[in-house]
Design a protein around this motif. Structure first.
Motif, PDB file in Angstrom:
ATOM      1  N   UNK A 160       0.957  -1.250   0.083  1.00  0.00           N
ATOM      2  CA  UNK A 160       0.166  -0.036   0.162  1.00  0.00           C
ATOM      3  C   UNK A 160       0.865   1.326  -0.131  1.00  0.00           C
ATOM      4  N   UNK A 161       0.300   2.227  -0.665  1.00  0.00           N
ATOM      5  CA  UNK A 161       1.111   3.506  -0.723  1.00  0.00           C
ATOM      6  C   UNK A 161       0.203   4.859  -0.767  1.00  0.00           C
ATOM      7  N   UNK A 162       0.576   5.871  -0.802  1.00  0.00           N
ATOM      8  CA  UNK A 162       0.040   6.992  -0.844  1.00  0.00           C
ATOM      9  C   UNK A 162       0.332   8.046  -1.822  1.00  0.00           C
ATOM     10  N   UNK A 163      -0.813   8.661  -2.290  1.00  0.00           N
ATOM     11  CA  UNK A 163      -0.315   9.873  -3.278  1.00  0.00           C
ATOM     12  C   UNK A 163      -0.844  11.196  -2.334  1.00  0.00           C
ATOM     13  N   UNK A 164      -0.109  12.353  -2.394  1.00  0.00           N
ATOM     14  CA  UNK A 164      -0.201  13.184  -1.549  1.00  0.00           C
ATOM     15  C   UNK A 164      -0.941  14.428  -2.352  1.00  0.00           C
ATOM     16  N   UNK A 165      -0.904  14.341  -3.540  1.00  0.00           N
ATOM     17  CA  UNK A 165      -1.585  15.466  -4.363  1.00  0.00           C
ATOM     18  C   UNK A 165      -1.355  15.049  -5.859  1.00  0.00           C
ATOM     19  N   UNK A 166      -1.824  16.007  -6.562  1.00  0.00           N
ATOM     20  CA  UNK A 166      -1.592  15.771  -8.184  1.00  0.00           C
ATOM     21  C   UNK A 166      -0.373  15.983  -8.986  1.00  0.00           C
ATOM     22  N   UNK A 202      -4.450  11.000  -7.951  1.00  0.00           N
ATOM     23  CA  UNK A 202      -4.068  12.395  -7.186  1.00  0.00           C
ATOM     24  C   UNK A 202      -4.587  12.118  -5.602  1.00  0.00           C
ATOM     25  N   UNK A 203      -4.075  12.323  -4.574  1.00  0.00           N
ATOM     26  CA  UNK A 203      -4.524  12.404  -3.072  1.00  0.00           C
ATOM     27  C   UNK A 203      -5.085  11.148  -2.627  1.00  0.00           C
ATOM     28  N   UNK A 204      -4.972   9.799  -3.410  1.00  0.00           N
ATOM     29  CA  UNK A 204      -5.875   8.603  -2.799  1.00  0.00           C
ATOM     30  C   UNK A 204      -4.875   7.846  -1.919  1.00  0.00           C
ATOM     31  N   UNK A 205      -5.208   6.820  -1.490  1.00  0.00           N
ATOM     32  CA  UNK A 205      -4.692   5.725  -0.944  1.00  0.00           C
ATOM     33  C   UNK A 205      -4.564   4.719  -1.683  1.00  0.00           C
ATOM     34  N   UNK A 206      -3.115   4.107  -2.020  1.00  0.00           N
ATOM     35  CA  UNK A 206      -2.739   3.425  -3.363  1.00  0.00           C
ATOM     36  C   UNK A 206      -2.780   1.835  -2.998  1.00  0.00           C
ATOM     37  N   UNK A 207      -3.520   1.064  -3.641  1.00  0.00           N
ATOM     38  CA  UNK A 207      -3.523  -0.188  -3.986  1.00  0.00           C
ATOM     39  C   UNK A 207      -2.824  -0.820  -5.254  1.00  0.00           C
ATOM     40  N   UNK A 208      -1.262  -1.203  -5.020  1.00  0.00           N
ATOM     41  CA  UNK A 208      -0.990  -1.779  -6.316  1.00  0.00           C
ATOM     42  C   UNK A 208      -1.825  -2.916  -6.818  1.00  0.00           C
ATOM     43  N   UNK A 209      -1.849  -3.117  -8.283  1.00  0.00           N
ATOM     44  CA  UNK A 209      -2.061  -4.388  -8.830  1.00  0.00           C
ATOM     45  C   UNK A 209      -1.290  -5.015  -9.341  1.00  0.00           C
ATOM     46  N   UNK A 210      -1.093  -6.222  -9.013  1.00  0.00           N
ATOM     47  CA  UNK A 210       0.002  -7.195  -9.341  1.00  0.00           C
ATOM     48  C   UNK A 210      -0.229  -8.203 -10.031  1.00  0.00           C
ATOM     49  N   UNK A 230     -16.197  12.923  -7.743  1.00  0.00           N
ATOM     50  CA  UNK A 230     -15.247  11.935  -7.929  1.00  0.00           C
ATOM     51  C   UNK A 230     -15.599  10.504  -7.391  1.00  0.00           C
ATOM     52  N   UNK A 231     -15.213   9.533  -7.877  1.00  0.00           N
ATOM     53  CA  UNK A 231     -15.546   8.104  -7.590  1.00  0.00           C
ATOM     54  C   UNK A 231     -14.619   7.810  -6.373  1.00  0.00           C
ATOM     55  N   UNK A 232     -15.736   7.015  -5.462  1.00  0.00           N
ATOM     56  CA  UNK A 232     -14.585   6.513  -4.147  1.00  0.00           C
ATOM     57  C   UNK A 232     -13.342   5.845  -4.470  1.00  0.00           C
ATOM     58  N   UNK A 233     -13.488   4.961  -5.351  1.00  0.00           N
ATOM     59  CA  UNK A 233     -12.561   3.996  -5.984  1.00  0.00           C
ATOM     60  C   UNK A 233     -12.263   4.320  -7.633  1.00  0.00           C
ATOM     61  N   UNK A 234     -10.831   4.304  -7.851  1.00  0.00           N
ATOM     62  CA  UNK A 234     -10.700   4.538  -9.178  1.00  0.00           C
ATOM     63  C   UNK A 234      -9.322   3.555  -9.680  1.00  0.00           C
ATOM     64  N   UNK A 235      -9.453   2.929 -10.723  1.00  0.00           N
ATOM     65  CA  UNK A 235      -8.456   2.158 -11.231  1.00  0.00           C
ATOM     66  C   UNK A 235      -7.442   2.862 -12.621  1.00  0.00           C
ATOM     67  N   UNK A 236      -6.338   2.472 -12.684  1.00  0.00           N
ATOM     68  CA  UNK A 236      -5.593   2.819 -13.883  1.00  0.00           C
ATOM     69  C   UNK A 236      -6.499   2.675 -15.166  1.00  0.00           C
TER      70      UNK A 236
END
Length: 632
Positions: A160-166, A202-210, A230-236
């Motif tokens: 898990x990771x963090x995006x702080x801003x855009x 931007x600004x979200x909690x990150x879930x890497x997809x492996x 904005x949607x609560x969840x967003x994928x690449x």
């Protein structure tokens, strides 16, 4: 390397790789004479028609005609191109892959280089997000992780990771020497309104997809603050290395689990947190569809690990999901599908936190085969002691049974319907023979020809089918017809939102204040509705209000407003309506607070917003306590 030299390498690779060892990693093979046999992984079959010839190094299916060498097998089973299959096999036997040459080889190498670059950018991004989370500056992200009770070990395990801003991510990647095009090709950044690169998460909690090769190929991101646009969840977005319809979240850890032990069944959930929560609780045989309808590629991917699938979607969407084409795709691929029922309004993560591992295991143990679950779900919201509801159930249930190919299963399901409705088995068989699945079930009311009236009718149909409108309708009918289920609840404490239902409630309240008994016939007839048992085809000729009043009146038929089922359903409806009222108030206060410029007034709206939130939590807690009480 010249083309002939590369071909020599490919031949050397095929000579060195044992095709039986490779195929047996995906298919259970049994030796018969000089060949190995198993069930084909590329189509559904119960009798083995898939052969692997170890001497001549080829596979062939006599059922679907899939055929080829070991490279072709890896291409098809892993859904990769020729060069990726070569690389997978070369890594297996530790052979370095030389570069091919020629025009086709140049295109292949260009594609490979683009993929490698995307993987490199995505991997760099994953480390960037991870560093953000550990920087000491990601307070909101860590607070959310703490609220979900995730341990440091789990956070690390899932990366898990963090995006702080855009803007930090694109600046970081550009400083690393990546071009804007490479960054966009990888899907990690996109162009903002001003044509400037911005972080896609931007600004979200990150879930890497492996993927199954342990490569980070994309990211999922969760908002930490509610935003209307904005949607609560967003994928690449889909890229050259990521296709959502061909990917399952946590497939990498499932693959590692398979190397350690045999996987008897796989649990499939909807999202990232459900996956992580179950995995943390010891249910490591779990993957997520990431909210999409299941695809044939995903079905074939999951089939490599087990042929038994437990669908464990949220309690408030499992029924809809069970009727979706996605789950039938799993069956079409030869998978045995069962559906796990969860308490309404709860997801797997909720069950684990509130009822523990034992509570969730009990849900798994009670999982029903897909068709049995659909049959059970068809009964939702219906009272089978009521003639009208019973007929609706039989009609829906027979359509479900008709879709079953096995005669013995059809017979068994018909017995279930017989036991639930009291209808004779022979009558059900006769009715089943008349069911035509090519014809859609009856939908009422029909649309009028006038364009404006048709648009109005469509809008009303959508409203009639919402959960809140159904609740409002039942509550209104209960008070209007003096049902016992409504006697203990003050009519003034129950909100309704449909204009016609407000008229009904107002009429009943006036009657109560005057000490008179409501006379439903007087109110019903004022909307042009005759007897409550008139047919739906007759009711279609009514205006919109008349048709809705007919639906209210129809609830009085038989005994649908009486008995323990009615008592429980009435309280559920009251909860639904009160929750809608509170959420509407919360949203209203939030909207006015954001628009208010005066600090004092802004604080007032904020206090009212917080009061609404508190009331929502209190009502939710009360409802869950009642659910737990019912279960126990």
């Amino acid at each position: 390397m010249a083309s002939s030299e590369f071909q020599e390498f490919v031949q050397t690779l095929k000579d060195k790789v044992n095709i039986v060892d490779v195929v047996s990693g995906y298919v259970q093979l049994d030796r018969k004479g000089n060949s190995w046999w198993g069930c084909c992984p590329f189509h559904h079959e119960k009798t083995a028609s898939f052969i692997v010839n170890e001497t001549d190094k080829y596979f062939h299916c006599f059922g679907c005609n899939a055929s080829g060498d070991v490279i072709k097998f890896v291409q098809d089973i892993e859904n990769v191109d020729f060069m990726d299959a070569v690389k997978i096999l070369a890594d297996r036997v530790k052979l370095p892959v030389p570069a091919p040459s020629g025009a086709d080889a140049a295109k292949t190498m260009e594609l490979k280089q683009r993929k490698d670059m995307c993987l490199k950018v995505v991997n760099e991004t994953a480390h960037f997000y991870l560093a953000n989370l550990r920087s000491g500056k990601a307070e909101q992200h860590l607070k959310y992780i703490e609220s979900r009770k995730l341990t440091g070990k789990v956070v690390t395990q899932f990366g898990l990771g963090a995006s702080m801003n855009f803007y930090d991510l694109p600046r970081y990647l550009l400083d690393k020497g990546y071009t804007p095009q490479q960054i966009q090709d990888a899907g990690v950044c996109t162009l903002g309104e001003e044509g400037r690169l911005i972080d896609a998460q931007g600004g979200r909690l990150i879930y890497p997809i492996i993927n199954s090769f342990d490569e980070v190929i994309a990211f999922g991101g969760r908002l930490l603050k509610k935003a209307d646009n904005l949607a609560k969840y967003k994928n690449t977005k889909d890229t050259i290395i990521f296709n959502k319809s061909k990917t399952l979240y946590n497939i990498n850890l499932l693959k590692k689990l398979k190397k350690q032990q045999k996987i008897s069944e796989v649990i499939m959930v909807e999202g990232y947190m459900d996956t992580i929560s179950l995995y943390s609780a010891g249910f490591t045989n779990v993957v997520a569809s990431m909210g999409t309808s299941l695809t044939q590629d995903q079905a074939r991917l999951i089939k490599r690990y087990s042929e038994n699938i437990l669908i464990s979607y949220d309690g408030d969407s499992a029924g809809q999901s069970a009727n979706a084409r996605g789950l039938e795709i799993l069956q079409d691929e030869g998978l045995t599908v069962k559906v796990v029922s969860l308490p309404e309004g709860m997801d797997p993560d909720d069950v684990i936190k509130k009822q523990g591992n034992a509570g969730y295991q009990a849900c798994l143990d009670a999982a029903l085969p897909l068709i049995d679950f659909r049959l059970k779900y068809a009964e939702n919201g219906l009272d089978l002691t009521n003639t009208s509801d019973r007929r609706k159930y039989i009609q829906a249930a027979l359509r479900i049974v008709k879709g079953e190919k096995s005669d013995s299963t059809q017979e068994d399901l018909l017995k279930t319907i017989r036991d639930r409705t009291g209808t004779s088995l022979q009558a059900l068989k006769d009715e089943l023979g008349k069911v035509d699945l090519s014809v859609a079930p009856e939908q009422a009311p029909a649309e009028p020809r006038d364009a404006d009236a048709a648009a109005e009718r469509k809008a009303m149909l959508r409203e009639w089918n919402t959960k809140e409108t159904k609740a409002s309708r039942f509550v209104s009918a209960a008070y209007l017809f003096g049902a016992k289920c409504a006697e203990k609840t003050d009519i003034s404490s129950v909100p309704v939102f449909n204009d016609l239902h407000k008229i009904i409630i107002s009429y009943v309240k006036n009657c109560q204040e005057d000490g008179e008994k409501p006379r439903p016939g007087d109110l019903i007839s004022s909307y042009g509705v005759g007897e409550s048992h008139m047919s739906s085809s007759d009711a279609r000729d009514l205006g919109l209000e008349g048709y809705e009043m007919w639906r209210v009146a129809a609830l009085s038929e038989g005994d649908s407003l009486q008995g323990p089922v009615a008592d429980k359903y009435f309280q559920d409806c009251v909860y639904t309506l009160r929750m809608k009222q509170l959420k509407d108030e919360r949203d209203r206060c939030d909207r006015l607070c954001k628009a208010e410029q005066d600090p004092d007034r802004k604080r007032e709206w904020l206090m009212k917003y917080q009061e609404a939130l508190s009331a929502i939590r209190s009502l939710t807690k009360q409802a869950r306590a009642e659910k737990v009480k019912e279960i126990s």
